[in-house]
Design a protein around this motif. Structure first.
Motif: not given
Length: 579
Positions: A378-382
């Motif tokens: 999720g942090a990588a997609i952000d």
């Protein structure tokens, strides 16, 4: 950690810079010389962990990917020792421009021979050598490396000897070995190098650590002989063993804590109050990154710093690819397959973001395992969307346990519109035993290589029968107990539920499209297909129009040949463009 692309003499050099977090007496900088091929990939976590420890003790560490390796420019087939020495010369000049007063070469495995091969070019600039598990002779090392190609060919009945491979190289042929293209120039130069024969300048101190399985074990005889020969010429040498796992070759990420501690003690001075350091000229670096088309990132996940690389596209697009990495490697992938895939996709107009999740590669934190990285994804997609504001939806791409992790994550994030899953990991002891029995022993029965060994008397029947019996027992274990446990876990929704069941539930809930790419010569892929075929619900699910299955019948687990990598890239690109 500060990630940088620097304009090296042959092309972009990717650098992981770990600035000193406190001042030291001599402004010491350490320049890492990486291991060779897959050993570099598997050892990245250990190397980055050492860099962080030294940084905290007042030492600045530079970890470069030399030309044709890692995230840097070029292809492995074009890499050679002279290009790498040129990169080292450029990096030394850059380090000195940042104010370094003392430079140490820190070599790992074949990187130790590179350090010895290059150090005389930099007399007066490099003050110290730190060696981790040095390769003792280039010819012996490359013999072992070439045998990887022999082993891969034996199953198909191909009979190549190391001598024949060397003759091919002398004839000008680039050899493809375990996914790496080794040029004649690279092979020839490597085989001429020997730890004992290379000359060390008199004013350089050498610290050498050899990793052993048992604490207190002595240096190997060959290593001891090399150390004695250096000492006889007046070189100051401190050589010893440390206990630990051979992290450069293990099948899972492994660490050697004693090696980290001893290296820190050897290289780091007692630190005192914090002071900031000036780094690269960010203006010129940023300009070069823009031209290069690949941009490094540091982003956060639960207060840990994660490292990523963005591959930009020249075309505006609302869809990008997030490449999730698994196994004992980092964002580059085995034989650089993730770098090459990302560059291929970016050229076709698809932006790509690769990253190391917590505890892997250059990222900080503890390794929690592939089934616990939802927050990391999720942090990588952000971070991806922040870097590319036009990207509204993401296709998540993963191989092996990363494919399974992607299947677990996808239904929980509406930004995920598709999945590309290669050889998903649904391992169980019984499933693995069945796969070996069905897909290895049965196929081997009809292998020309096997019958050739039998006719020559080179086949150990008793040993093979013992192995077969053990596998049969594993495949026919207590099925009632296993089935009852799996049903109980599945019904309770437990996180420890069977991987096949958890993957099924994730894909059933996910409403986007899914592409499976499966290898025909891989037990992980075979175990996945067997597990799907054993489940009526899973079979019915993937027959739906949301699912596409592509098989590369000759390919191995990591698609290690160029023809297989190109096929994966083509299948991925065409499928994404069709969404």
């Amino acid at each position: 950690m500060i990630p940088l692309f620097l304009p090296g003499p042959s092309g972009a050099i990717f650098v992981s810079l770990y600035p000193a977090q406190c001042s030291s007496l001599d402004n010491k900088w350490v320049l890492h010389l990486p291991a060779f091929a897959e050993e570099m990939n598997k050892s990245r976590k250990m190397v980055s962990s050492q860099a962080r420890e030294l940084s905290q003790r007042g030492v600045t560490v530079v970890i470069p990917d030399l030309y044709g390796t890692g995230d840097s420019a070029g292809d492995y087939r074009d890499a050679n020792w002279q290009a790498w020495r040129d990169d080292l010369g450029y990096l030394i000049q850059w380090i000195q421009s940042q104010g370094a007063e003392s430079i140490t070469f820190w070599g790992l495995r074949l990187g130790c021979l590179l350090a010895l091969d290059a150090v005389n070019e930099f007399k007066g600039q490099v003050k110290e050598l730190m060696f981790w598990q040095p390769v003792q002779g280039g010819k012996q090392y490359m013999t072992q490396f070439l045998r990887l190609r022999m082993a891969a060919g034996m199953f198909k009945g191909e009979q190549e000897t190391v001598g024949e491979l060397r003759e091919k190289s002398k004839g000008g042929e680039t050899l493809e070995v375990a996914g790496y293209d080794i040029s004649p120039r690279m092979l020839d130069h490597t085989e001429q190098l020997s730890l004992q024969d290379l000359v060390i300048p008199q004013d350089i101190k050498v610290t050498l650590f050899e990793v052993v399985s048992n604490k207190g074990k002595a240096l190997s005889p060959v290593m001891r002989k090399a150390v004695e020969s250096w000492a006889e010429t007046g070189i100051e040498v401190d050589a010893s063993t440390v206990s630990g796992d051979p992290f450069w070759t293990t099948q899972e990420i492994s660490m050697a804590p004693e090696l980290l501690r001893r290296t820190t003690e050897a290289l780091a001075l007692q630190s005192h109050s914090y002071t900031s350091l000036e780094h690269a000229d960010q203006g010129s670096t940023a300009e070069y990154i823009a031209d290069h088309g690949e941009k490094p990132f540091i982003f956060s996940c639960n207060k840990e710093e994660l490292a990523g690389i963005l591959h930009k596209s020249d075309q505006p697009t609302a869809r990008g690819v997030l490449l999730v990495v698994g196994g004992p490697q980092y964002r580059v992938g085995s034989h650089r397959q993730f770098v090459l895939l990302a560059r291929d996709l970016a050229e076709t107009g698809i932006p790509v973001f690769r990253f190391d999740y917590r505890g892997m590669g250059d990222s900080s934190g503890s390794l929690a395992g592939f089934d616990s990285i939802n927050e990391d994804i999720g942090a990588a997609i952000d971070a991806f969307q922040s870097a590319c504001p036009g990207v509204e939806e993401v296709v998540v791409w993963g191989l092996c346990d990363a494919a399974t992790a992607a299947g677990f994550y996808a239904p929980n994030d509406s930004r995920v519109s598709g999945l590309v899953l290669l050889n998903p990991w649904v391992h169980s002891a019984e499933g693995a035993a069945k796969a070996v029995l069905k897909h290895y022993y049965f196929q081997r029965l009809f292998s020309k290589g096997l019958w050739s060994k039998i006719l020559k008397g080179d086949f150990d029947i008793s040993k093979s029968l013992a192995s077969l019996v053990a596998i049969v027992r594993g495949a026919t274990g207590n099925r009632k107990t296993d089935a009852a446990n799996q049903e109980k876990q599945a019904n309770s929704g437990s996180q420890s539920a069977d991987l096949t069941e958890r993957l099924f539930r994730g894909l059933q809930k996910f409403q986007g499209k899914v592409l499976f790419i499966l290898s025909g010569n891989d037990l992980t892929a075979s175990e996945f297909e067997d597990s799907v075929n054993a489940s009526r619900r899973f079979r019915r699910l993937i027959k739906g129009n949301r699912f596409t299955i592509q098989r590369l019948e000759e390919a191995d687990h990591t698609f290690s040949r160029r023809i297989w990598r190109d096929a994966v890239s083509s299948l991925t690109g065409r499928w994404i463009q069709s969404l």
